[in-house]
Design a protein around this motif. Structure first.
Motif, PDB file in Angstrom:
ATOM      1  N   GLY A 101       0.814  -1.213   0.000  1.00 39.81           N
ATOM      2  CA  GLY A 101       0.000   0.000   0.000  1.00 39.81           C
ATOM      3  C   GLY A 101       0.844   1.257   0.000  1.00 39.81           C
ATOM      4  N   LYS A 102       2.167   1.096  -0.028  1.00 41.99           N
ATOM      5  CA  LYS A 102       3.082   2.236  -0.030  1.00 41.99           C
ATOM      6  C   LYS A 102       4.064   2.109  -1.202  1.00 41.99           C
ATOM      7  N   ALA A 103       3.949   2.985  -2.151  1.00 37.81           N
ATOM      8  CA  ALA A 103       4.887   3.057  -3.295  1.00 37.81           C
ATOM      9  C   ALA A 103       4.901   1.772  -4.127  1.00 37.81           C
ATOM     10  N   ASP A 104       3.801   1.012  -4.130  1.00 31.94           N
ATOM     11  CA  ASP A 104       3.771  -0.247  -4.895  1.00 31.94           C
ATOM     12  C   ASP A 104       3.970  -0.007  -6.388  1.00 31.94           C
ATOM     13  N   PHE A 105       3.312   1.002  -6.919  1.00 33.47           N
ATOM     14  CA  PHE A 105       3.404   1.271  -8.357  1.00 33.47           C
ATOM     15  C   PHE A 105       4.850   1.548  -8.760  1.00 33.47           C
ATOM     16  N   LYS A 106       5.511   2.435  -8.033  1.00 26.10           N
ATOM     17  CA  LYS A 106       6.886   2.800  -8.387  1.00 26.10           C
ATOM     18  C   LYS A 106       7.836   1.612  -8.262  1.00 26.10           C
ATOM     19  N   THR A 133      -6.205  -4.946  -7.424  1.00 21.37           N
ATOM     20  CA  THR A 133      -4.756  -5.185  -7.445  1.00 21.37           C
ATOM     21  C   THR A 133      -4.246  -5.207  -8.878  1.00 21.37           C
ATOM     22  N   LEU A 134      -4.987  -5.872  -9.748  1.00 21.15           N
ATOM     23  CA  LEU A 134      -4.612  -5.928 -11.163  1.00 21.15           C
ATOM     24  C   LEU A 134      -4.642  -4.532 -11.780  1.00 21.15           C
ATOM     25  N   ASN A 135      -5.694  -3.788 -11.482  1.00 23.68           N
ATOM     26  CA  ASN A 135      -5.846  -2.459 -12.064  1.00 23.68           C
ATOM     27  C   ASN A 135      -4.722  -1.516 -11.654  1.00 23.68           C
ATOM     28  N   MET A 136      -4.194  -1.716 -10.454  1.00 24.98           N
ATOM     29  CA  MET A 136      -3.158  -0.836  -9.916  1.00 24.98           C
ATOM     30  C   MET A 136      -1.949  -0.713 -10.841  1.00 24.98           C
ATOM     31  N   PHE A 137      -1.672  -1.774 -11.607  1.00 27.38           N
ATOM     32  CA  PHE A 137      -0.439  -1.811 -12.403  1.00 27.38           C
ATOM     33  C   PHE A 137      -0.686  -1.798 -13.920  1.00 27.38           C
ATOM     34  N   LEU A 138      -1.904  -1.495 -14.332  1.00 26.75           N
ATOM     35  CA  LEU A 138      -2.232  -1.547 -15.757  1.00 26.75           C
ATOM     36  C   LEU A 138      -1.367  -0.612 -16.588  1.00 26.75           C
ATOM     37  N   ASP A 139      -1.080   0.578 -16.057  1.00 29.83           N
ATOM     38  CA  ASP A 139      -0.317   1.555 -16.830  1.00 29.83           C
ATOM     39  C   ASP A 139       1.099   1.057 -17.103  1.00 29.83           C
ATOM     40  N   ILE A 140       1.646   0.286 -16.169  1.00 31.68           N
ATOM     41  CA  ILE A 140       2.969  -0.314 -16.387  1.00 31.68           C
ATOM     42  C   ILE A 140       2.859  -1.431 -17.418  1.00 31.68           C
ATOM     43  N   PHE A 141       1.868  -2.294 -17.248  1.00 30.47           N
ATOM     44  CA  PHE A 141       1.725  -3.462 -18.119  1.00 30.47           C
ATOM     45  C   PHE A 141       1.533  -3.069 -19.584  1.00 30.47           C
ATOM     46  N   ARG A 142       0.779  -2.000 -19.831  1.00 26.35           N
ATOM     47  CA  ARG A 142       0.485  -1.640 -21.230  1.00 26.35           C
ATOM     48  C   ARG A 142       1.702  -1.047 -21.940  1.00 26.35           C
ATOM     49  N   SER A 143       2.659  -0.545 -21.161  1.00 30.17           N
ATOM     50  CA  SER A 143       3.840   0.051 -21.783  1.00 30.17           C
ATOM     51  C   SER A 143       4.996  -0.941 -21.905  1.00 30.17           C
TER      52      SER A 143
END
Length: 289
Positions: free
Chosen positions: A41-46, A68-78
């Motif tokens: 819940g802290k800095a997971d995306f980064k 949880t899946l949605n949290m990282f979609l922007d990384i996955f698509r790139s």
């Protein structure tokens, strides 16, 4: 890296220690270069973004709920990684959408063995927020908001808030402008659909596909008491069909609301909005078959 395994330890109030032991043992046995990341819940995306950019995993497998899946979609698509999803959340819409077997360990084995994949669209809301499955304004978003505030998790807590919200429904007014028409409507819920089913299995969008370059706006005009009873029991395995609804299919749309409403996307509350622009990102993700 062969596999990045992302695990949300608290999703759905489910103990994942047995699964983690199994996954670690299996990856070790078949000598896969891997990394296990547990969300905090802290800095997971980064942190996940850094892992993917530096390690370039061939497969990324997410264990948790739709949020949880949605949290990282922007990384996955790139990136070019193949995505696997193991549903262990409270209400798992993607499990219903992809017809996933109810066995996390077997799913994990299948994902490790397979090199086949299928592509799905994403929806971009207000040029900022990504939607994979279903988002909505109105009754269900309010339900999600109250569920998130509750310290308890799981099906019984979800059912408590479901009943509380849906027995006191209030309609709201909005305008929808698509590439073809403008619609003035009122309803108790407005769903933005890339997928077809809620995590409970209830079919919401009867015509959509997740890779057709389109999305559907589903307007629920009203829910009567008998509908509420059926929907409640459907969580325990009975079939239920939503009544009193309208579906508008589009390539792009703008929603204007008379008053700001909460928006939830893939099980997570985003904020209140009085205007939402929706666009399609065709075939943006690769999911392992």
């Amino acid at each position: 890296m062969d596999v990045l395994l992302i695990v949300n330890p608290i999703s759905g109030d489910k103990n994942k220690s047995s699964f983690l032991e199994f996954a670690g043992r299996l990856m070790s046995q078949i000598k896969l270069d891997n990394h296990v990341y547990k969300t905090t819940g802290k800095a997971d995306f980064k942190e996940v973004e850094q892992l993917i950019k530096t390690k370039s995993p061939r497969k990324v497998i997410v264990v948790g709920g739709d949020g949880t899946l949605n949290m990282f979609l922007d990384i996955f698509r790139s990136e070019s990684s193949l995505i696997g999803f193991i549903p262990m959340g409270s209400a798992n819409g993607m499990a219903e959408e992809f017809d996933l077997i109810d066995s996390p360990k077997q799913l994990f084995e299948n994902y490790l063995a397979s090199e086949n994949y299928f592509e799905v669209d994403l929806l971009l809301l207000n040029q900022k927020h990504l939607l994979l499955h279903i988002g909505d304004l109105g009754a269900n978003a309010n339900l999600v908001w109250n569920y998130e505030k509750d310290k308890s998790r799981g099906l019984l807590t979800y059912a408590k808030h479901f009943w509380s919200e849906f027995k006191n429904l209030k309609g709201f007014e909005f305008e929808i402008e698509t590439e073809k028409n403008t619609y003035e409507r009122k309803g108790v819920m407005l769903a933005i659909c890339n997928g077809r089913k809620f995590g409970t299995g209830i079919a919401l969008n009867t015509i959509g596909k997740m890779n057709d370059g389109l999305f559907e706006l589903v307007i629920i005009e009203a829910v009567d008491f008998s509908d509420l009873i059926k929907a409640t029991y459907s969580k325990f395995g009975e079939d239920y069909e939503i009544q009193n609804f309208e579906i508008i299919q589009a390539k792009s749309a703008q929603i204007k609301l008379r008053k700001p409403n909460l928006l939830q996307i893939d099980g997570e509350i985003i904020d209140q909005f009085d205007k939402i622009q929706i666009d399609v990102l065709p075939k943006a993700l690769k999911f392992i078959k």
